[in-house]
Motif scaffolding. Sequence first.
Motif, PDB file in Angstrom:
ATOM      1  N   VAL A  13      32.088  37.148  39.038  1.00  0.00           N
ATOM      2  CA  VAL A  13      33.448  36.614  39.792  1.00  0.00           C
ATOM      3  C   VAL A  13      32.863  35.338  40.381  1.00  0.00           C
ATOM      4  O   VAL A  13      34.229  34.584  40.406  1.00  0.00           O
ATOM      5  N   LEU A  14      32.168  34.733  40.480  1.00  0.00           N
ATOM      6  CA  LEU A  14      31.558  32.943  40.490  1.00  0.00           C
ATOM      7  C   LEU A  14      31.751  32.363  39.500  1.00  0.00           C
ATOM      8  O   LEU A  14      32.321  30.980  40.380  1.00  0.00           O
ATOM      9  N   ASP A  15      32.168  32.805  38.475  1.00  0.00           N
ATOM     10  CA  ASP A  15      32.537  31.715  36.794  1.00  0.00           C
ATOM     11  C   ASP A  15      34.426  32.235  37.228  1.00  0.00           C
ATOM     12  O   ASP A  15      34.420  31.205  36.170  1.00  0.00           O
ATOM     13  N   ARG A  40      43.543  38.088  43.927  1.00  0.00           N
ATOM     14  CA  ARG A  40      43.945  39.186  43.585  1.00  0.00           C
ATOM     15  C   ARG A  40      43.810  40.158  42.717  1.00  0.00           C
ATOM     16  O   ARG A  40      43.410  41.166  42.430  1.00  0.00           O
ATOM     17  N   THR A  41      44.944  39.574  41.413  1.00  0.00           N
ATOM     18  CA  THR A  41      44.103  40.225  39.749  1.00  0.00           C
ATOM     19  C   THR A  41      43.130  40.421  39.755  1.00  0.00           C
ATOM     20  O   THR A  41      43.346  41.496  39.332  1.00  0.00           O
ATOM     21  N   ALA A  42      41.895  39.030  39.579  1.00  0.00           N
ATOM     22  CA  ALA A  42      41.273  39.332  39.054  1.00  0.00           C
ATOM     23  C   ALA A  42      39.824  40.648  39.658  1.00  0.00           C
ATOM     24  O   ALA A  42      39.024  42.069  39.172  1.00  0.00           O
ATOM     25  N   LEU A  43      39.954  40.463  40.524  1.00  0.00           N
ATOM     26  CA  LEU A  43      38.954  41.223  41.924  1.00  0.00           C
ATOM     27  C   LEU A  43      39.301  42.123  42.093  1.00  0.00           C
ATOM     28  O   LEU A  43      37.992  43.132  41.902  1.00  0.00           O
ATOM     29  N   VAL A  44      40.981  42.969  41.672  1.00  0.00           N
ATOM     30  CA  VAL A  44      40.796  44.286  42.190  1.00  0.00           C
ATOM     31  C   VAL A  44      40.604  44.696  40.777  1.00  0.00           C
ATOM     32  O   VAL A  44      40.235  46.254  40.255  1.00  0.00           O
ATOM     33  N   GLY A  89      37.101  46.209  40.178  1.00  0.00           N
ATOM     34  CA  GLY A  89      36.552  46.921  41.379  1.00  0.00           C
ATOM     35  C   GLY A  89      36.959  46.302  42.974  1.00  0.00           C
ATOM     36  O   GLY A  89      35.962  47.072  43.915  1.00  0.00           O
ATOM     37  N   TRP A  90      36.622  44.502  43.284  1.00  0.00           N
ATOM     38  CA  TRP A  90      36.745  44.483  44.681  1.00  0.00           C
ATOM     39  C   TRP A  90      38.217  45.322  45.134  1.00  0.00           C
ATOM     40  O   TRP A  90      39.293  45.116  44.978  1.00  0.00           O
ATOM     41  N   ILE A  91      37.748  45.491  46.812  1.00  0.00           N
ATOM     42  CA  ILE A  91      38.950  46.129  47.710  1.00  0.00           C
ATOM     43  C   ILE A  91      39.054  45.145  48.650  1.00  0.00           C
ATOM     44  O   ILE A  91      37.838  44.801  48.687  1.00  0.00           O
ATOM     45  N   PRO A  92      40.384  44.875  48.600  1.00  0.00           N
ATOM     46  CA  PRO A  92      40.441  44.145  49.659  1.00  0.00           C
ATOM     47  C   PRO A  92      41.035  44.655  50.638  1.00  0.00           C
ATOM     48  O   PRO A  92      41.391  45.461  51.425  1.00  0.00           O
ATOM     49  N   PHE A 143      37.354  40.534  49.894  1.00  0.00           N
ATOM     50  CA  PHE A 143      37.343  42.098  49.309  1.00  0.00           C
ATOM     51  C   PHE A 143      35.503  41.937  49.502  1.00  0.00           C
ATOM     52  O   PHE A 143      34.792  41.956  50.051  1.00  0.00           O
ATOM     53  N   THR A 144      35.869  43.977  49.945  1.00  0.00           N
ATOM     54  CA  THR A 144      34.060  44.489  49.809  1.00  0.00           C
ATOM     55  C   THR A 144      34.117  45.141  47.852  1.00  0.00           C
ATOM     56  O   THR A 144      35.480  45.543  47.355  1.00  0.00           O
ATOM     57  N   ARG A 145      32.921  45.645  47.488  1.00  0.00           N
ATOM     58  CA  ARG A 145      32.775  46.083  46.417  1.00  0.00           C
ATOM     59  C   ARG A 145      30.945  46.537  47.189  1.00  0.00           C
ATOM     60  O   ARG A 145      30.185  45.831  46.782  1.00  0.00           O
TER      61      ARG A 145
END
Length: 158
Positions: free
Chosen positions: A37-39, A87-91, A94-97, A108-110
Motif C-alpha cells: 500500500v505504501l507504493d 478508497r478503492t485500492a484500500l478497501v 481489506g482495509w476498513i474505512p 483505515f484500519t486492518r
Amino acid sequence: MSTALAAATLTGCALLELARDCEGTDDRVKELAALDVLDSRPDGATIARGFEEVDAGCWADSGDVVVYAGRTYAFPGTRAEVTAHYRTALVREGWIPDPEVLPGDLCFTREGMALWIVFLTAERLAEDGHGSRPDLTTGAGYSVGIDSYVGSGAEASC
C-alpha cells in the motif's frame, strides 16, 4: 548547574528507556515498510524529492511502543482524485474505512494497523522542518502513513 546536570541525566535515562522499549521491533518495522500500500498511488503521483526512501521506525511513549512506516508523494491532481484512488485500492486490500473520521480526512484500519492519508500544506511542511515545498503544496501533495502498536495489546485506531 545542578539543574542542568539533573536534566541531562533524566534526558539520558529517557533516551535509554526509549531505545530499550523499541528493542526487538526491527522485523515489524521492516514488515510495515514493505507493505504494498505504501507504493500504491494514483496515476501521475510521484515520490516526492527528498522522500525517496520509506520513512520507518519505532517510537515509545508512556509504555506504548509503536512502529510506523510512511511515504510522501507529489501529485498534480486534486485531493478528490487521491481520495478516490485510496478508497478503492484500500478497501480492495481489506482495509476498513473509519466512519467517524472527520470529513476530508482518510483513515483505515486492518489487522492491528491504522493507515492515514494526510494532505500536505505549507504550514505542516514548515512545522516538520521541510521548508517551502511548492511541489508538495501545489495540487495534492500527501503522505501515506501506517502505525501499529507492539506488545501492549492496544489496537491501532483512527
